[in-house]
Each structure stands twice: as structure tokens, then as C-alpha cells.
Scaffold this active site. Structure first.
Site, PDB file in Angstrom:
ATOM      1  N   HIS A   1       2.937  -8.100   6.384  1.00 48.56           N
ATOM      2  CA  HIS A   1       3.832  -7.352   7.378  1.00 48.56           C
ATOM      3  C   HIS A   1       4.200  -8.041   8.208  1.00 48.56           C
ATOM      4  O   HIS A   1       4.087  -8.608   8.769  1.00 48.56           O
ATOM      5  CB  HIS A   1       2.761  -6.520   8.453  1.00 48.56           C
ATOM      6  CG  HIS A   1       2.048  -4.896   8.461  1.00 48.56           C
ATOM      7  ND1 HIS A   1       1.684  -4.152   7.090  1.00 48.56           N
ATOM      8  CD2 HIS A   1       2.151  -4.464   9.115  1.00 48.56           C
ATOM      9  CE1 HIS A   1       1.845  -3.503   7.834  1.00 48.56           C
ATOM     10  NE2 HIS A   1       2.282  -3.132   8.818  1.00 48.56           N
TER      11      HIS A   1
ATOM     12  N   GLU B   1      -1.027  -8.416   8.867  1.00 47.30           N
ATOM     13  CA  GLU B   1      -0.754  -6.949  10.257  1.00 47.30           C
ATOM     14  C   GLU B   1      -1.864  -7.365  11.119  1.00 47.30           C
ATOM     15  O   GLU B   1      -0.879  -6.914  11.946  1.00 47.30           O
ATOM     16  CB  GLU B   1      -1.494  -5.336   9.073  1.00 47.30           C
ATOM     17  CG  GLU B   1      -1.153  -4.554   9.626  1.00 47.30           C
ATOM     18  CD  GLU B   1      -1.380  -3.775   8.880  1.00 47.30           C
ATOM     19  OE1 GLU B   1      -2.489  -3.543   7.743  1.00 47.30           O
ATOM     20  OE2 GLU B   1      -0.729  -1.963   9.581  1.00 47.30           O
TER      21      GLU B   1
ATOM     22  N   ASP C   1       8.848  -2.347  14.137  1.00 51.09           N
ATOM     23  CA  ASP C   1       8.272  -3.517  13.482  1.00 51.09           C
ATOM     24  C   ASP C   1       9.651  -3.886  13.555  1.00 51.09           C
ATOM     25  O   ASP C   1       9.839  -5.392  13.706  1.00 51.09           O
ATOM     26  CB  ASP C   1       7.276  -3.012  12.209  1.00 51.09           C
ATOM     27  CG  ASP C   1       6.165  -2.478  12.050  1.00 51.09           C
ATOM     28  OD1 ASP C   1       5.867  -1.991  12.809  1.00 51.09           O
ATOM     29  OD2 ASP C   1       5.508  -2.563  11.488  1.00 51.09           O
TER      30      ASP C   1
ATOM     31  N   ARG D   1       0.724  -1.339   0.189  1.00 51.24           N
ATOM     32  CA  ARG D   1      -0.002   0.347   0.202  1.00 51.24           C
ATOM     33  C   ARG D   1       0.868   1.240  -0.023  1.00 51.24           C
ATOM     34  O   ARG D   1       2.356   1.472   0.129  1.00 51.24           O
ATOM     35  CB  ARG D   1      -0.917   0.302   1.228  1.00 51.24           C
ATOM     36  CG  ARG D   1      -0.317  -0.106   2.537  1.00 51.24           C
ATOM     37  CD  ARG D   1      -1.095   0.449   4.204  1.00 51.24           C
ATOM     38  NE  ARG D   1      -0.521   0.277   4.993  1.00 51.24           N
ATOM     39  CZ  ARG D   1      -0.681  -0.217   5.713  1.00 51.24           C
ATOM     40  NH1 ARG D   1      -2.280  -0.852   6.150  1.00 51.24           N
ATOM     41  NH2 ARG D   1      -0.331  -0.087   7.252  1.00 51.24           N
ATOM     42  N   ASP D   2       0.111   2.070  -0.159  1.00 49.39           N
ATOM     43  CA  ASP D   2       1.057   3.601   0.075  1.00 49.39           C
ATOM     44  C   ASP D   2       1.514   3.868   1.443  1.00 49.39           C
ATOM     45  O   ASP D   2       1.297   4.719   1.874  1.00 49.39           O
ATOM     46  CB  ASP D   2       0.389   4.711  -0.676  1.00 49.39           C
ATOM     47  CG  ASP D   2      -1.537   5.219   0.429  1.00 49.39           C
ATOM     48  OD1 ASP D   2      -0.976   4.701   1.497  1.00 49.39           O
ATOM     49  OD2 ASP D   2      -1.402   5.625   0.241  1.00 49.39           O
ATOM     50  N   GLU D   3       2.121   3.453   1.504  1.00 46.70           N
ATOM     51  CA  GLU D   3       3.258   3.148   3.357  1.00 46.70           C
ATOM     52  C   GLU D   3       4.827   2.779   2.988  1.00 46.70           C
ATOM     53  O   GLU D   3       5.288   3.690   2.787  1.00 46.70           O
ATOM     54  CB  GLU D   3       2.243   2.546   4.341  1.00 46.70           C
ATOM     55  CG  GLU D   3       2.729   2.779   5.717  1.00 46.70           C
ATOM     56  CD  GLU D   3       1.789   2.608   6.927  1.00 46.70           C
ATOM     57  OE1 GLU D   3       0.578   2.649   6.425  1.00 46.70           O
ATOM     58  OE2 GLU D   3       2.931   3.082   7.755  1.00 46.70           O
TER      59      GLU D   3
ATOM     60  N   TRP E   1       8.385   1.531  19.444  1.00 44.63           N
ATOM     61  CA  TRP E   1       9.770   2.023  18.239  1.00 44.63           C
ATOM     62  C   TRP E   1      10.781   2.849  18.126  1.00 44.63           C
ATOM     63  O   TRP E   1      11.887   2.630  18.051  1.00 44.63           O
ATOM     64  CB  TRP E   1       8.204   3.194  17.950  1.00 44.63           C
ATOM     65  CG  TRP E   1       6.836   2.353  16.978  1.00 44.63           C
ATOM     66  CD1 TRP E   1       7.335   2.284  15.499  1.00 44.63           C
ATOM     67  CD2 TRP E   1       6.169   1.880  17.353  1.00 44.63           C
ATOM     68  NE1 TRP E   1       5.619   1.786  15.122  1.00 44.63           N
ATOM     69  CE2 TRP E   1       5.592   0.898  16.481  1.00 44.63           C
ATOM     70  CE3 TRP E   1       6.085   1.276  18.704  1.00 44.63           C
ATOM     71  CZ2 TRP E   1       4.677   0.467  16.480  1.00 44.63           C
ATOM     72  CZ3 TRP E   1       4.848   0.541  18.267  1.00 44.63           C
ATOM     73  CH2 TRP E   1       3.674   0.131  17.779  1.00 44.63           C
TER      74      TRP E   1
HETATM   75  C1  BGC Z   1       1.692   0.716  10.231  1.00 46.42           C
HETATM   76  C2  BGC Z   1       2.487  -0.270  11.575  1.00 46.42           C
HETATM   77  C3  BGC Z   1       3.194   0.409  12.554  1.00 46.42           C
HETATM   78  C4  BGC Z   1       1.991   1.367  12.703  1.00 46.42           C
HETATM   79  C5  BGC Z   1       2.165   2.403  13.874  1.00 46.42           C
HETATM   80  C6  BGC Z   1       0.801   1.349  10.581  1.00 46.42           C
HETATM   81  O1  BGC Z   1       0.290   2.252   9.781  1.00 46.42           O
HETATM   82  O2  BGC Z   1       1.667  -0.179   8.756  1.00 46.42           O
HETATM   83  O3  BGC Z   1       2.951  -1.119  10.787  1.00 46.42           O
HETATM   84  O4  BGC Z   1       4.521  -0.530  13.409  1.00 46.42           O
HETATM   85  O5  BGC Z   1       1.990   1.884  11.717  1.00 46.42           O
HETATM   86  O6  BGC Z   1       1.236   2.153  14.892  1.00 46.42           O
END
Ligand code: BGC
Length: 915
Positions: free
Chosen positions: A782, A761, A503, A494-496, A555
């Protein structure tokens, strides 16, 4: 090359690596760490001393380590005088074994030092003088699609030159703001894709070096490149309005070709104003949106001698114009420390379903990242369109809602006749492709999926008596392959596609077991440090893009956890030294914000236990404080192993203060943690925040919480990786297996039973009751929830290290059989060589086999109902017995072994609480 002979007693040095790479052609001097693996027969083999000899390109000795009394076979720092920038070195190693016998010298390996970051470059950045060509709104037509407007043709750049002598050797150093494909005399240079990869281009730009000696002619030559927007100027992240606004708007090339000629002189061809540019078949190329080719527009032969360039002054395909050149600024140019992105596999379709309208749905049977290669043979101007998706809708059509704004569409207009259609500057995450416009009948042999990712060699393996478990194992690895592409991303479709730190952190240990990711993480950890804020905060994503605040708990903590993991798995102290300052700034940032040692402030976006199922939430400060305590403990260990005893003492003291604050705030006198949610227990136990006398009670409470959830987990990203390890190591191995084998949602097996070939995910990405979860956040690739992989290696197979050990020299082989598994076997190709193990349960006997490379020792702990009766293959009794925590009938028989093949067997465990 034939390997040197292996005398009965001799050891052989193999797989020589520098900075974790085989024969790298560009290494920063401070990254030069050498490693080798030993091969040899027999048992108890060990290296007692080594000698490394490094020579320069005149064969003069640059460094002779002499005989060093040490078992170190990795992380050996070059100890000679400073390396010459751009210098070429060869090196070899020999070792002395336990009997004092010296091995033969290894085959030579080589490395080349990085160019001087300032004085080593003579080139200028170049790009087309005009790039706009393409979408002009026809009068009277509606508004132009803003995406289409941003998608412009790929620049082609060329420079003809002559060489009047034989070339003895040649190197091409090249990079781009954007992506480049270098061409020399009609051939593609190198086998990498999406070069130079993604960094924060305002902080550092990676370049690649190629040995192009064999591609040059005496006489006429042409050096060329095709550029694309890539991460630099393309659509990326989840805010597509920002196309071109992340770093820059138009791609540029920087290249330097250095020729050594027969008479000893040097000739340089660099990017400068003498180059010319045009466009060709690639009408646009974008990582998220896809690629469009018009094959008739390809200027045939443009990158080879003999081509006549048209200079009509007009812009557009076929016309060549002078480039625009610009001086370099001070942004460091660094030799790419990571492994190249390559096509690592090709997959033919499992099936193709075609309908009457000429729509073909191709199923590759595997969710993967890459693109398609299609063979066609049809009339000119045939338009073939390929769309990509991870899943199919209920009616069998391609489901793309979850791609959000990523169009993931490649389009080709043919020139006619037999042609191969293939993009190369985009990436799609897909299992299915929808092909329309294909001329004639489509055959399975005409369609291939090309699997693209950072080429990290496979290291781990697992096979078992349960086919679904083997599928889970493969699913975890495929998720890694699909997302380790220059940086560890969350998802590839996707657009990310961002380098999310959380992660990466939860999955890092699993990643290291699955594949050799030492160089990959070495590269990304520079991105993490580059992204660090002036406050000292690590961020949510690296490279930093869109999300620019302090990183959330679990994170930002990746900035400590990932370097520690790389050290743990590869024995790499260079990575710790390199990032020690950044880690210290992060620790100072947390302490400044939280002087009472409860981490309640500066939580950034506090994603908490992201995507945990259920209504109850782990208290944010609890999760944050637990991770902070974990950071402090790891920092103490990091400071110790890098020779910083004062820092180590400071971090131990900090850890104690955080620990007390945690206990006071969240742990009751009888071992309950906060409201009793699973992740709270898991974190408290894993991060050693529960006093020894309460550990058993707290672990019981965790099991009670799992039982109350119907033997389901309720952990999200931040808790899931530690869940099974905590259960198995607190005597609740049976509970770990119940969760592993659980087949109703939420569970891993629910995914694999419902067709997952990469980890989803969300636990509820698809359910029988509700179908697909909301398309706004529903990736089917994911890796985070696949962090259970660590448990499969360390606990199920038992391939682990002694506490405090790093780099797989001192192993702990401690299998945890259980559940309905009858047998399992697997291996891990560690920095010291291959560790292979296997176990089986036959009625009431348990047998464990282990094969260890030279130069390791292992403590083997065999669980048994009567540990005293366990024997090795020679009939020896255990050297000690240990009682396993928390269970009545399980003990462990302890053996100490060295390299070679071993087998242990004894009465199987009978305790139902354990197995
Ligand atoms: C991502 C995750 C990331 C999270 C943080 C999502 O949009 O896909 O993998 O860790 O945002 O909350």
C-alpha cells in the site's frame, strides 16, 4: 537513427513527446501538447526561442510555429488548423540558444489523431451468442460454489478475410468491455496487457491503436481476439457478491482494422455479425480469482489462415458459432491517454523450498504485482496449481488470510510434453508462490515472476551511505509499480484494488519523482472527473465503484491536489484547463455545505487521518477544514497560471475566510492546535494556517508532541506525507532525521528492518509482539505511507523548485543533510532533463554537487555553520546569505546557477538542533 551532430555551441533537442507519450498512435486533439528535452555541453545553456514544424502524411505543413521567443520546452500547444481525425502527423523542433545559435532540427517524432468519436467508427460490439458452458452441478452434489459459477470460459473470436493487394499501411483500433488480447495471423498484437484498461465504461471507453502493417499478408488473413471479464464483468472491489454487477455480465469486443492498399484504396475489417466465436484453453480468467487453463482444449492455429473451424452447432471448445452483434451506443470511445500496461521485468526465484508432498514455496525476494511463467514437461492432464501470497506464516506455509476473498490462484491442466504455463488476464500481488502438482523436480530456471504495471518510465534515483535507506527508497518505488495499473490503486492483492483518491493524493508528488506518471495521471484524472457526483462532490474512489457517496476530506480533495501536482511537476497546464470546471464544482459544493467556512458537513465517510497509530484522533473538522484551505490556495494558483485572474481573487478571498475560521476554531493564542496531536500541527503548518508570529512556537509544539511519543510519529495517511517536510522547513531537520531513522514501531525503518520490500498499509502490519495484524485489513503493498519519498527528493537530496515555479525550469537546490547520513546522491529526470545532485560530509566540510540540464536556472542554498565561507568550484563567494528559520547556528549560502556541473563546499553545519 544517428543523432544530429552536436556542434560545440549547439544544443540538441531529444525525447520529443506528444501528450507526454513517445509517438502516440491516438491522441485527442485537445491533448496535443508537445515537449522536448535539451542536451548540450557547457554551463548556463538556455533556449531563447524555438520553432516547431508539424507536417501531415502528405508532407504538407500543418503547422509552422515560426520562431517563438520563449524558453518553453513543454506544454507547447499545437497551434495549426484543426487536426484531421485519424490523421497522421510528424513533427520536429529546433531551438536558438543564449548566443543566438540555432540547433539542428531534431529527429522527427510522430503522433496520430484520435478517430472521430462518432463518425470514425464502423464496428459493432460483438460477443459469443452463448457463454454459459462449464459449471453444472452434478446431481446429488452440494451447492455449487458461487464463485466457480461466475467464472466462465474466455471467448475466442475470429474473422477470416482476404487482401488482394500489397498493404502499404494498417492500423488496428480495438477495445473491449472487459479485457482483450488481439491476434493477427497467429501473432499477438502489441505488447500491452490488460487492455483496454479500466475506466467507468458507462462514461468513456478507451481504445488502443496498433500499427499492424507488418503482420498482414497479401492473400488470406485472420483477425482474432480473446476476451476476459476484467474490471468490466469480473470480481472486483471488496464486495465480491457484485461480480458482473459493476458494469455488465459478459465481455464484448469492438475492433476496426483499416488497411491502406497499394492502389490507394482502403479496406476495413470491423467487428460485426460475420465473426464467429468459440472457447479454448482458458476456462476462466478473473483479476481477483485467477485463471484456469486446460491446454488440451486450445484450438491450435485458430487465429491464423489455414484453420478449419468446426461448426457442429454445439457450444464448447472447438466449435465455432456466429457471434451476437450489437450497435454501439453513444458512450464516447477515446484514444487511451495513458501508458500501456506491460511486463516490465522478469524475476527469477531467490529460493524454492519443497516438501515431501510436492509442495514448493517459491520466494522471489520482492513483493510485486504480476504473475508467474512456469516451464513444465510432463504427462498429459497434469494439474499444476499456483497460489500467491505476500508473506509466509510462521510455519513457512503461504499466508493468504489477508487476501480476503481474492483466490489469487492459477491452475493449469497440461496437454503433455514441454509447455509454458502463464496466465494473462489476472493480477496477483505476491512475493511468494506455492506451486503444487508440478511434474518432476522443479528448477529455479523453470519459474519466472513477470512484473506487470502501467509502463511509467523510471525518473528518480537515490543512493546513500545507509543501506536501509536505499532499501526504503526501493520499497517506495516498488509499491508504486505494484499499484499503478491503469489507475492508482490502494493495493494489488486482496479483494479491493480500488482507485482510492486519498491514497493517490498523498503519494502523488512522490509518484511524479519516482516515475514519469504525467500520462498515467492524465488518464486517471478523467476517471476522477467522470466519477464526480451531480452535487459537485468528488468521490472516495475513481472509477466510482461500490462507494458512491461524496468523498471524505483528504480523499475528495485529490480532485484539486492531483491536477495541481501534475502541473507543478510537469508544467502541464492542459490538465488544469481540462479539469477546471470539475474543480470549481467541487469548491462550490464545499462552500454551499459549509457557509461558515468550517468544513463540518458533507464529510462523506470521513476516514480522517486514516490508520494513524495511537488513541488520540485528529478532530475531523480540523482535518477537513485544513484540506479545504489547501484546496482554496491551490485553486488560486491554478486560476492564476491558467489566466483566470477573477477566479484567482475569489479563491484567495475564500482561502482567507477558511483560514480565519480555522484559527478561531482550533489555534490558541500561544500556538497550540486543538489537543496537540501531531497531524493537527502538521496540517496547520503545511497549509499555512498559522500566523507568521506563531509558526516557530507551533513547530516547537509539534516537536514536543513527537518527543512525548518517544520520537515516534503518530500520523496516518493524511498527515504522514507532510510530516518531515514541515519539520525540515521549520528548522527541525534533526527531528525529521530522528523520525526517518527511528527503528521501533511505528516507523518506516521498522518495516524495512522486518523484511518489507513494498510499503505496508499499516505501521503495525506485522509486529514482533503480535505477529500479523487483523487479516481483514492488512496489505503489505500500500504506497500511502511511502509518501515520505517526497521528502527524500526535495529535502534530503534538495531537488526542489522555486516557490510558484512548475515544470522544473526554475529549481531550488536545497539539501538538508542530517542524522547519521554521511553522503547521499540522486537524480530526477525532469521534463527539462536530468537533474543530478550529491552531497557528502567529511569531518567538518560539507560538499554539494549538482549537474543541471540546459534551459534551467537554479537557486542553490547550502546550509553551513559559516555560510560566508562557502565557495563554488571556481572560488566564488555566495551571492547572498540567508538565515535558516528556527535554528541558531545554521545559515545558508545562496548561489544562482544555470545548466552544467557545479560544486559548492564550506564549513559543515555544527548545530545539533539542525542535524
Ligand atoms: C483502503 C485505503 C483507503 C481506505 C479509506 C481502505 O480500505 O485500502 O487505502 O484509503 O480504505 O479509508
Amino acid at each position: 537513427m544517428t543523432p544530429p551532430p552536436l556542434t560545440p555551441a549547439g544544443l540538441r533537442c531529444a525525447e520529443l513527446r506528444c501528450a507526454h507519450l513517445l509517438d502516440p498512435l491516438g491522441v485527442a486533439p485537445d491533448r496535443v501538447r508537445l515537449s522536448w528535452r535539451l542536451e548540450g555541453t557547457g554551463t548556463g545553456r538556455a533556449q531563447y526561442a524555438y520553432q516547431v514544424l508539424v507536417t501531415d502524411d502528405t508532407d504538407a505543413v500543418a503547422w509552422d510555429s515560426g520562431r517563438v521567443e520563449s524558453g518553453a520546452a513543454a506544454d507547447v500547444a499545437y497551434g495549426g488548423p484543426p487536426l484531421t481525425a485519424g490523421g497522421r502527423y510528424r513533427w520536429k523542433v529546433r531551438v536558438w540558444d543564449e548566443a543566438g545559435t540555432v540547433s539542428g532540427w531534431s529527429d522527427p517524432a510522430r503522433f496520430e489523431a484520435e478517430l472521430d468519436r462518432t463518425s470514425g467508427w464502423y464496428a459493432s460490439w460483438i460477443g459469443p451468442s452463448r457463454i454459459r458452458e462449464g459449471v453444472t452441478p452434478p446431481s446429488g452434489a452440494g451447492p455449487v460454489d458461487p464463485v466457480a459459477r461466475a467464472l466462465t470460459p474466455a471467448p475466442y473470436l475470429r474473422r477470416a478475410f482476404t487482401v488482394d493487394q500489397p498493404v502499404t499501411s494498417a492500423r488496428l483500433h480495438v477495445t473491449a468491455l472487459g479485457l482483450y488480447e488481439a491476434r493477427l495471423n497467429g501473432r499477438r498484437v502489441g505488447d500491452g496487457f490488460l487492455t483496454p484498461g479500466w475506466t467507468d465504461y458507462t462514461r468513456r471507453i478507451a481504445y488502443q491503436t496498433y500499427d499492424v502493417t507488418g503482420l498482414l499478408n497479401q492473400g488470406d488473413n485472420v483477425l482474432g481476439a480473446v476476451l476476459a471479464h476484467g474490471w468490466y464483468a469480473g470480481f472486483y472491489g471488496f464486495d465480491p457478491k457484485r461480480a458482473g454487477a459493476h458494469y455488465g455480465t459478459a465481455p464484448e469486443l469492438l475492433a476496426q482494422l483499416v488497411l491502406q492498399l497499394a492502389d490507394g484504396s482502403e479496406q476495413r475489417i470491423v467487428t460485426d455479425a460475420q465473426w464467429e466465436s468459440s472457447t479454448g484453453a482458458i476456462r476462466h480468467a478473473d483479476l481477483l480469482m485467477g485463471e484456469r487453463h486446460d491446454l488440451a482444449l486450445e484450438p491450435a492455429g485458430w487465429d491464423a489462415p489455414g484453420f478449419t473451424a468446426l461448426h457442429s452447432g454445439a457450444s464448447g471448445a472447438g466449435n465455432w458459432r456466429p457471434v451476437r452483434a450489437r450497435e454501439r451506443d453513444g458512450t464516447p470511445l477515446v484514444a487511451d491517454p495513458g501508458p500501456p500496461i506491460r511486463v516490465t521485468q522478469e524475476i527469477t526465484p531467490r529460493s524454492i523450498a519443497s516438501d515431501d508432498s510436492g509442495r514448493h514455496i517459491v520466494d522471489f525476494g520482492q513483493n510485486l504485482t504480476g504473475w508467474l511463467r512456469i516451464k513444465v514437461d510432463g504427462p498429459p492432464r497434469t494439474r499444476v496449481r499456483i497460489r500467491h501470497g505476500e508473506v509466509l506464516a510462521a510455519d513457512g506455509s503461504l499466508y493468504t488470510d489477508n487476501l480476503r476473498t481474492a483466490r489469487a490462484t492459477d491452475e493449469f491442466t497440461t496437454a503433455g510434453g514441454p509447455e509454458v504455463l502463464e496466465p494473462r488476464f489476472t493480477l496477483h500481488g505476491f512475493r511468494y508462490a506455492e506451486i503444487t502438482g508440478y511434474p518432476g523436480d522443479i528448477d529455479q530456471a523453470d519459474v519466472t515472476a513477470r512484473v506487470v504495471h502501467s509502463d511509467t518510465p523510471a525518473a528518480g534515483n537515490l543512493e546513500s551511505s545507509l543501506p536501509w535507506l536505499d532499501q526504503l527508497f526501493r520499497t517506495i518505488d516498488w509499491g508504486q509499480r505494484g499499484n499503478f495499473i491503469s489507475v492508482p490503486t490502494d493495493c494489488p492483492q486482496r479483494d479491493e484494488r480500488l482507485g482510492w483518491l486519498g491514497d493517490a493524493q498523498v503519494f502523488a508528488r512522490t509518484a511524479c519523482y519516482n516515475r514519469d506518471v504525467a500520462a498515467f495521471f492524465a488518464k486517471w484524472l478523467d476517471d476522477v472527473t467522470d466519477a464526480q457526483l451531480p452535487s459537485g462532490a468528488f468521490t472516495d474512489v475513481a472509477p466510482r465503484l461500490t462507494l458512491t457517496g461524496a468523498g471524505a476530506p483528504a480523499w475528495g480533495d485529490a480532485g484539486v491536489i492531483v491536477p495541481w501536482t501534475v502541473w507543478k511537476m510537469y508544467g502541464d497546464t492542459a490538465v488544469l484547463d481540462r479539469h477546471f470546471g470539475a474543480m470549481t464544482r467541487w469548491m462550490d459544493f464545499l462552500e454551499r455545505a459549509n457557509p461558515d467556512y468550517l468544513r463540518a458537513r458533507e464529510l462523506g465517510n470521513s476516514y480522517n487521518d486514516w490508520l494513524a497509530p495511537g488513541d488520540d484522533d485528529t478532530p475531523h473538522e480540523l482535518l477537513a477544514t485544513a484540506y479545504w484551505a489547501h484546496d482554496a490556495a491551490l485553486m488560486a494558483e491554478i486560476a492564476d497560471v491558467t489566466g483566470r485572474p477573477d477566479d484567482a481573487a475569489g479563491y484567495r478571498a475564500l482561502r482567507a475566510k477558511i483560514g480565519s475560521a480555522f484559527t478561531d476554531a482550533f489555534v490558541t493564542a500561544d500556538g497550540q492546535v486543538a489537543s496537540g496531536i501531531q497531524t493537527a500541527y502538521v496540517l496547520a503548518l503545511h497549509m499555512n494556517l498559522i500566523s507568521d508570529d506563531l509558526r516557530a512556537a507551533t513547530a516547537e509544539r509539534l516537536v514536543a508532541a513527537i518527543r512525548a511519543a518517544g520520537w515516534h510519529l503518530t500520523t496516518g495517511f493524511a498527515g504522514v506525507g507532510y510530516l518531515l517536510p514541515v519539520l525540515s522547513s521549520t528548522g527541525h531537520n534533526a527531528a525529521a532525521y530522528r523520525l526517518l531513522e527511528q527503528d521501533t514501531m511505528p516507523s518506516w525503518r521498522y518495516m524495512t528492518d522486518h523484511g518489507a520490500t513494498t510499503i505496508w498499509e499499516r505501521w503495525d502490519g506485522w509486529t514482533a509482539e503480535r505477529g500479523f495484524a487483523s487479516p481483514w485489513m492488512n496489505s503489505f503493498n500500500h504506497y500511502s505511507l511511502g509518501s515520505v519519498g517526497e521528502w527524500l527528493y526535495r529535502f534530503l537530496l534538495g531537488i526542489d523548485q522555486e516557490p510558484g515555479a512548475a515544470g522544473f525550469g526554475r529549481l531550488l537546490l536545497r539539501p538538508h543533510p542530517g542524522g547519521s547520513l554521511d553522503w547521499a546522491r540522486g537524480s530526477y529526470h525532469s521534463v527539462r532533463g536530468r537533474v543530478a545532485v550529491g552531497w557528502q560530509r567529511d569531518r567538518d566540510r560539507f560538499t554539494y554537487r549538482a549537474e543541471l540540464p540546459p534551459n534551467v536556472t537554479a537557486t542553490v542554498r547550502i546550509p553551513s555553520a559559516q555560510a560566508a565561507e562557502v565557495r563554488d568550484a571556481a572560488g566564488n563567494a555566495p551571492s547572498a546569505l540567508a538565515s535558516f528559520p528556527g535554528t541558531g547556528g545554521v545559515q545558508e549560502a545562496v548561489f544562482q546557477v544555470g545548466s552544467g556541473a557545479h560544486e559548492f563546499s564550506g564549513p559543515a553545519i555544527s548545530d545539533p538542533g539542525y542535524s
